[in-house]
Motif scaffolding. Structure first.
Motif, PDB file in Angstrom:
ATOM      1  N   GLY A 194     -43.909   9.190   4.525  1.00 16.13           N
ATOM      2  CA  GLY A 194     -44.967   9.743   3.699  1.00 16.13           C
ATOM      3  C   GLY A 194     -44.448  10.363   2.421  1.00 16.13           C
ATOM      4  O   GLY A 194     -45.234  10.918   1.646  1.00 16.13           O
ATOM      5  N   ARG A 195     -43.160  10.248   2.139  1.00 16.15           N
ATOM      6  CA  ARG A 195     -42.590  10.840   0.927  1.00 16.15           C
ATOM      7  C   ARG A 195     -43.057  10.063  -0.299  1.00 16.15           C
ATOM      8  O   ARG A 195     -42.976   8.835  -0.341  1.00 16.15           O
ATOM      9  N   ALA A 196     -43.556  10.787  -1.301  1.00 13.66           N
ATOM     10  CA  ALA A 196     -44.035  10.176  -2.537  1.00 13.66           C
ATOM     11  C   ALA A 196     -42.950  10.268  -3.601  1.00 13.66           C
ATOM     12  O   ALA A 196     -42.469  11.363  -3.912  1.00 13.66           O
ATOM     13  N   THR A 197     -42.540   9.134  -4.154  1.00 18.31           N
ATOM     14  CA  THR A 197     -41.516   9.079  -5.191  1.00 18.31           C
ATOM     15  C   THR A 197     -42.176   8.699  -6.511  1.00 18.31           C
ATOM     16  O   THR A 197     -42.838   7.655  -6.606  1.00 18.31           O
ATOM     17  N   PHE A 198     -41.943   9.557  -7.538  1.00 18.94           N
ATOM     18  CA  PHE A 198     -42.500   9.318  -8.868  1.00 18.94           C
ATOM     19  C   PHE A 198     -41.397   8.734  -9.744  1.00 18.94           C
ATOM     20  O   PHE A 198     -40.308   9.314  -9.850  1.00 18.94           O
ATOM     21  N   THR A 199     -41.656   7.594 -10.371  1.00 20.69           N
ATOM     22  CA  THR A 199     -40.647   6.970 -11.228  1.00 20.69           C
ATOM     23  C   THR A 199     -41.252   6.585 -12.570  1.00 20.69           C
ATOM     24  O   THR A 199     -42.449   6.271 -12.676  1.00 20.69           O
ATOM     25  N   ARG A 200     -40.361   6.617 -13.575  1.00 24.66           N
ATOM     26  CA  ARG A 200     -40.747   6.130 -14.903  1.00 24.66           C
ATOM     27  C   ARG A 200     -40.074   4.777 -15.115  1.00 24.66           C
ATOM     28  O   ARG A 200     -38.870   4.644 -14.899  1.00 24.66           O
ATOM     29  N   VAL A 201     -40.821   3.802 -15.553  1.00 26.22           N
ATOM     30  CA  VAL A 201     -40.296   2.444 -15.722  1.00 26.22           C
ATOM     31  C   VAL A 201     -40.343   2.081 -17.204  1.00 26.22           C
ATOM     32  O   VAL A 201     -41.362   2.257 -17.876  1.00 26.22           O
ATOM     33  N   ARG A 202     -39.192   1.583 -17.700  1.00 28.67           N
ATOM     34  CA  ARG A 202     -39.120   1.076 -19.070  1.00 28.67           C
ATOM     35  C   ARG A 202     -38.654  -0.383 -19.014  1.00 28.67           C
ATOM     36  O   ARG A 202     -37.624  -0.676 -18.395  1.00 28.67           O
ATOM     37  N   THR A 203     -39.387  -1.245 -19.657  1.00 30.04           N
ATOM     38  CA  THR A 203     -39.085  -2.676 -19.643  1.00 30.04           C
ATOM     39  C   THR A 203     -38.261  -3.045 -20.873  1.00 30.04           C
ATOM     40  O   THR A 203     -38.550  -2.605 -21.991  1.00 30.04           O
ATOM     41  N   VAL A 204     -37.244  -3.871 -20.645  1.00 28.95           N
ATOM     42  CA  VAL A 204     -36.376  -4.313 -21.736  1.00 28.95           C
ATOM     43  C   VAL A 204     -37.015  -5.526 -22.403  1.00 28.95           C
ATOM     44  O   VAL A 204     -37.326  -6.527 -21.737  1.00 28.95           O
ATOM     45  N   GLU A 241     -43.756  -2.782 -28.568  1.00 30.37           N
ATOM     46  CA  GLU A 241     -45.083  -2.309 -28.961  1.00 30.37           C
ATOM     47  C   GLU A 241     -45.335  -0.883 -28.505  1.00 30.37           C
ATOM     48  O   GLU A 241     -46.060  -0.142 -29.146  1.00 30.37           O
ATOM     49  N   ASN A 242     -44.734  -0.489 -27.383  1.00 28.23           N
ATOM     50  CA  ASN A 242     -44.915   0.846 -26.827  1.00 28.23           C
ATOM     51  C   ASN A 242     -43.531   1.454 -26.609  1.00 28.23           C
ATOM     52  O   ASN A 242     -42.818   1.069 -25.686  1.00 28.23           O
ATOM     53  N   TYR A 243     -43.138   2.393 -27.464  1.00 28.01           N
ATOM     54  CA  TYR A 243     -41.784   2.954 -27.399  1.00 28.01           C
ATOM     55  C   TYR A 243     -41.580   3.851 -26.189  1.00 28.01           C
ATOM     56  O   TYR A 243     -40.460   4.222 -25.875  1.00 28.01           O
ATOM     57  N   HIS A 244     -42.669   4.205 -25.513  1.00 24.40           N
ATOM     58  CA  HIS A 244     -42.547   5.039 -24.315  1.00 24.40           C
ATOM     59  C   HIS A 244     -42.321   4.200 -23.056  1.00 24.40           C
ATOM     60  O   HIS A 244     -41.825   4.706 -22.054  1.00 24.40           O
ATOM     61  N   ALA A 245     -42.723   2.924 -23.103  1.00 19.91           N
ATOM     62  CA  ALA A 245     -42.614   2.080 -21.913  1.00 19.91           C
ATOM     63  C   ALA A 245     -41.750   0.850 -22.140  1.00 19.91           C
ATOM     64  O   ALA A 245     -41.521   0.082 -21.219  1.00 19.91           O
ATOM     65  N   GLN A 246     -41.230   0.670 -23.371  1.00 21.11           N
ATOM     66  CA  GLN A 246     -40.401  -0.489 -23.676  1.00 21.11           C
ATOM     67  C   GLN A 246     -39.165  -0.039 -24.451  1.00 21.11           C
ATOM     68  O   GLN A 246     -39.235   0.923 -25.242  1.00 21.11           O
ATOM     69  N   PRO A 276     -28.386  -4.404 -19.022  1.00 26.88           N
ATOM     70  CA  PRO A 276     -29.770  -4.899 -19.024  1.00 26.88           C
ATOM     71  C   PRO A 276     -29.999  -5.980 -20.079  1.00 26.88           C
ATOM     72  O   PRO A 276     -29.405  -5.943 -21.161  1.00 26.88           O
ATOM     73  N   ALA A 277     -30.865  -6.918 -19.734  1.00 25.48           N
ATOM     74  CA  ALA A 277     -31.284  -7.984 -20.645  1.00 25.48           C
ATOM     75  C   ALA A 277     -32.808  -8.024 -20.675  1.00 25.48           C
ATOM     76  O   ALA A 277     -33.468  -7.429 -19.820  1.00 25.48           O
ATOM     77  N   PRO A 278     -33.397  -8.691 -21.690  1.00 22.87           N
ATOM     78  CA  PRO A 278     -34.871  -8.790 -21.730  1.00 22.87           C
ATOM     79  C   PRO A 278     -35.448  -9.287 -20.410  1.00 22.87           C
ATOM     80  O   PRO A 278     -34.965 -10.253 -19.828  1.00 22.87           O
ATOM     81  N   GLY A 279     -36.491  -8.600 -19.959  1.00 23.75           N
ATOM     82  CA  GLY A 279     -37.099  -8.918 -18.678  1.00 23.75           C
ATOM     83  C   GLY A 279     -36.702  -7.955 -17.581  1.00 23.75           C
ATOM     84  O   GLY A 279     -37.402  -7.844 -16.571  1.00 23.75           O
ATOM     85  N   ASP A 280     -35.576  -7.248 -17.745  1.00 18.36           N
ATOM     86  CA  ASP A 280     -35.134  -6.271 -16.749  1.00 18.36           C
ATOM     87  C   ASP A 280     -35.910  -4.965 -16.928  1.00 18.36           C
ATOM     88  O   ASP A 280     -36.590  -4.761 -17.940  1.00 18.36           O
ATOM     89  N   GLU A 281     -35.810  -4.102 -15.925  1.00 11.87           N
ATOM     90  CA  GLU A 281     -36.481  -2.809 -15.964  1.00 11.87           C
ATOM     91  C   GLU A 281     -35.486  -1.690 -15.709  1.00 11.87           C
ATOM     92  O   GLU A 281     -34.558  -1.851 -14.908  1.00 11.87           O
ATOM     93  N   ILE A 282     -35.682  -0.563 -16.404  1.00 13.61           N
ATOM     94  CA  ILE A 282     -34.884   0.642 -16.175  1.00 13.61           C
ATOM     95  C   ILE A 282     -35.797   1.646 -15.495  1.00 13.61           C
ATOM     96  O   ILE A 282     -36.854   2.008 -16.025  1.00 13.61           O
ATOM     97  N   VAL A 283     -35.388   2.087 -14.310  1.00 11.09           N
ATOM     98  CA  VAL A 283     -36.219   2.957 -13.496  1.00 11.09           C
ATOM     99  C   VAL A 283     -35.498   4.271 -13.255  1.00 11.09           C
ATOM    100  O   VAL A 283     -34.370   4.283 -12.759  1.00 11.09           O
ATOM    101  N   ASP A 284     -36.133   5.380 -13.650  1.00 12.18           N
ATOM    102  CA  ASP A 284     -35.546   6.681 -13.347  1.00 12.18           C
ATOM    103  C   ASP A 284     -36.599   7.586 -12.725  1.00 12.18           C
ATOM    104  O   ASP A 284     -37.782   7.526 -13.071  1.00 12.18           O
ATOM    105  N   GLU A 285     -36.162   8.384 -11.778  1.00 12.91           N
ATOM    106  CA  GLU A 285     -37.065   9.240 -11.024  1.00 12.91           C
ATOM    107  C   GLU A 285     -37.439  10.458 -11.858  1.00 12.91           C
ATOM    108  O   GLU A 285     -36.626  11.008 -12.602  1.00 12.91           O
ATOM    109  N   VAL A 286     -38.745  10.844 -11.748  1.00  9.00           N
ATOM    110  CA  VAL A 286     -39.228  12.031 -12.461  1.00  9.00           C
ATOM    111  C   VAL A 286     -39.767  13.016 -11.427  1.00  9.00           C
ATOM    112  O   VAL A 286     -40.123  12.632 -10.309  1.00  9.00           O
ATOM    113  N   PRO A 287     -39.807  14.303 -11.789  1.00  4.86           N
ATOM    114  CA  PRO A 287     -40.281  15.312 -10.834  1.00  4.86           C
ATOM    115  C   PRO A 287     -41.737  15.081 -10.459  1.00  4.86           C
ATOM    116  O   PRO A 287     -42.543  14.637 -11.286  1.00  4.86           O
TER     117      PRO A 287
END
Length: 582
Positions: A60-70, A77-82, A132-143
């Motif tokens: 039941g543990r909830a993990t919050f992550t931020r994902v940025r696509t390469v 187009e979106n500097y917060h998500a790409q 990382p190359a185009p198409g990959d994702e960078i995932v880091d955990e957020v509080p």
């Protein structure tokens, strides 16, 4: 409500409780919770960010992550998500060695945290140096976020919406395969003459025109109906029931007669006047079984069960026959038929009955003949013996006069042609010579002269029609178009169609005729310009398309590839405009 302070197992317990209550997959509820938590997190971190939440199905543990696509540098187009490849390289290098790489190149996930023990055993050491190359994702955990009152309310709405959607999907999946079957339900209420019926997993609608006329239902009554249709709609799956459909009676007989259920007896056709009378045609594939007797049952028990369900609707059970005339005679029971004349070309059938049987054959308000017509799929004309004799005599006299006038024949010879079955000058002109020689008293010279006169008459008519068409202003481009006879060209000219361009803008139904709806929604018959020449819709469509191809409005390859819809009116309307623009 801080998510970290809550009992994490409560999430799973809540999901299971909701899923059990709504009879849906617990995974759908958990997915809805993940989406609601992600939406709440975006309100905290920013809507532009790609925040995702994953709830462990065991703890039941909830993990919050931020994902940025390469993505490529010029595709951001979106500097917060790409991020660009260079930015991704810098982020990953700065985070090493606390980086886990999962997946294949082009779809890898770079997790910016130290790998857990079970993950570490699966890692490819060579992948740890990958960038990382185009198409990959960078995932880091957020509080985790603190869910305030508004965020909690929003999360609740998301969960409820997802649960409702899951319920609707479940209802649709459950009932989509039940179309064509009978269901039992309980009447809940009546809305504007329509009954709302509880069918267990949802509510169904029995519309006013799908109810048997004299039936009266009250809330709480048990009802049996036929599932006519199940549709996906924005407000949820709509289940439509019917008690007037012919298929309802068919299914009722299948339930009452084991031989029908087993396939020994087949119901070939059903026609109903709901609540009043019905006809059902049956055939047996076992010579030892009487299909009518099997459907009636011992002392009428089987058919009576169906009659009781249909509120006393009278049912005529008749034997089906492959011979159309024999089948029709059976369908018109209890009336006695003297003669049946079948016109295959017109799809009509004439039934001759004695004078005293006329009212019985027609039935009250035409009910008997109407049901027989529905059962056989034919237009039926019922005549008495006297009416049939008068009509045939009138036709005989009319055709005799036609041959006397057009072929310059005496009355005896004209009557001889009519008696031999000739109905038009065209038949005489183009029939095989042997058929004329088979007529008593007709030799080779007489047959040749007869056909010559017929062809001269047809040519003279064609020339006169073309002269009249030209006088109305018809252009040679239309006169020379394949498939149009002089009489057709004259008919088109009288309607203002004088050029090939005019012809190409027509719709198929304008030529061949058809049924449309007027402003009040009533079906009305549109007479086609060439309908009297027995032109079918398909033939009309092909002729119009050929005209458009000849004018260069349509590419023949598009037609061959199916790129244009049948009867494409848009093409017809846009054709002249395109020519003008060109």
């Amino acid at each position: 409500m801080p998510i970290t302070s809550a009992n994490q197992l409560e999430l799973l317990q809540t999901a299971e409780a909701v899923a059990r209550e709504k009879m849906i997959d617990p995974g759908l509820v958990v997915a809805a919770m993940e989406e609601s938590l992600a939406r709440a997190a975006k309100s905290r971190y920013g809507a532009e960010m790609d925040i995702r939440v994953s709830i462990d199905r065991k703890t039941g543990r909830a993990t919050f992550t931020r994902v940025r696509t390469v993505v490529e540098e010029d595709a951001v187009e979106n500097y917060h998500a790409q991020v660009t490849p260079q930015q991704a390289h810098d982020i990953v290098k700065a985070a090493r060695p606390a980086v886990t790489v999962l997946g294949a190149p082009g779809a890898r996930r770079f997790l910016l945290r130290a790998p857990r023990e079970e993950e570490a055993r699966r890692l490819d050491p060579a992948a740890q140096t990958a960038l990382p190359a185009p198409g990959d994702e960078i995932v880091d955990e957020v509080p985790p976020v603190d869910m305030g009152r508004i965020a909690a309310q929003s999360a609740k709405q998301v969960i409820l919406q997802k649960v409702r959607e899951a319920e609707r999907d479940r209802q649709y999946e459950q009932f989509k395969d039940r179309v064509g079957t009978i269901v039992n339900g309980i009447v809940r209420r009546e809305e504007y003459g329509n009954l709302i019926v509880d069918v267990g997993a949802g509510e169904a609608v029995l519309k006013r025109n799908d109810k048997i006329g004299r039936e009266a239902w009250r809330p709480g009554d048990r009802i049996r109906a036929y599932v006519k249709d199940v549709r996906r709609e924005p407000r949820g799956p709509q289940i439509f029931l019917s008690r007037t459909a012919p298929e309802f009676m068919k299914e009722l007989f299948k339930m009452e007669v084991p031989e029908i259920y087993e396939g020994t007896i087949e119901i070939k056709a059903v026609a109903r006047d709901p609540g009043s009378r019905a006809k059902i045609a049956v055939v047996s594939y076992d010579n030892s079984i009487d299909p009518v007797g099997a459907c009636v049952g011992m002392r009428g028990s089987r058919v009576q069960a169906v009659v009781n369900e249909l509120q006393g609707e009278k049912i005529d059970i008749i034997p089906w026959n492959a011979d159309t005339a024999t089948f029709l005679v059976n369908a018109l029971q209890p009336a006695e038929v003297t003669k049946v004349v079948f016109d295959e070309e017109a799809g009509k059938i004439e039934v001759v009955v004695p004078e005293e049987q006329l009212s019985l054959a027609i039935g009250r308000r035409g009910q008997n003949v109407r049901l027989a017509s529905q059962l056989t799929g034919l237009d039926i004309d019922i005549l008495t013996e006297e009416e049939e004799s008068k009509r045939r005599q009138a036709e005989f006299d009319e055709r005799t006069r036609l041959f006397m006038t057009t072929l310059d024949l005496d009355e005896f010879f004209a009557q001889l042609l009519v008696a031999e079955g000739f109905r038009s000058v065209e038949e005489v002109a183009y029939v095989d010579r042997e058929e004329l020689l088979a007529i008593e008293g007709v030799d080779e010279e007489t047959a040749e002269e007869l056909q010559a006169r017929a062809r001269d008459h047809i040519e003279a008519q064609a020339k006169a029609a073309l002269d009249r068409a030209r006088s109305l202003g018809v252009e040679e481009s239309l006169i020379g178009f394949p498939g149009l006879t002089p009489a057709m060209i004259e008919a088109l000219a009288k309607e203002g169609v004088k050029t090939l361009e005019d012809f190409a803008t027509l719709a198929d139904w304008e030529l061949a005729g058809g049924w449309t709806e007027d402003a009040e929604g009533k079906r009305v018959k549109d007479e086609g310009i060439l309908e009297r020449f027995d032109l079918s819709l398909e033939e009309a469509r092909d002729m119009v398309m050929s005209a458009r191809v000849a004018l260069g409005w349509v590419d023949p390859e598009e037609i061959a590839a199916g790129g244009l819809a049948e009867g494409d009116e848009e093409g017809a309307e846009s054709g002249p405009a395109t020519q003008a623009e060109a």
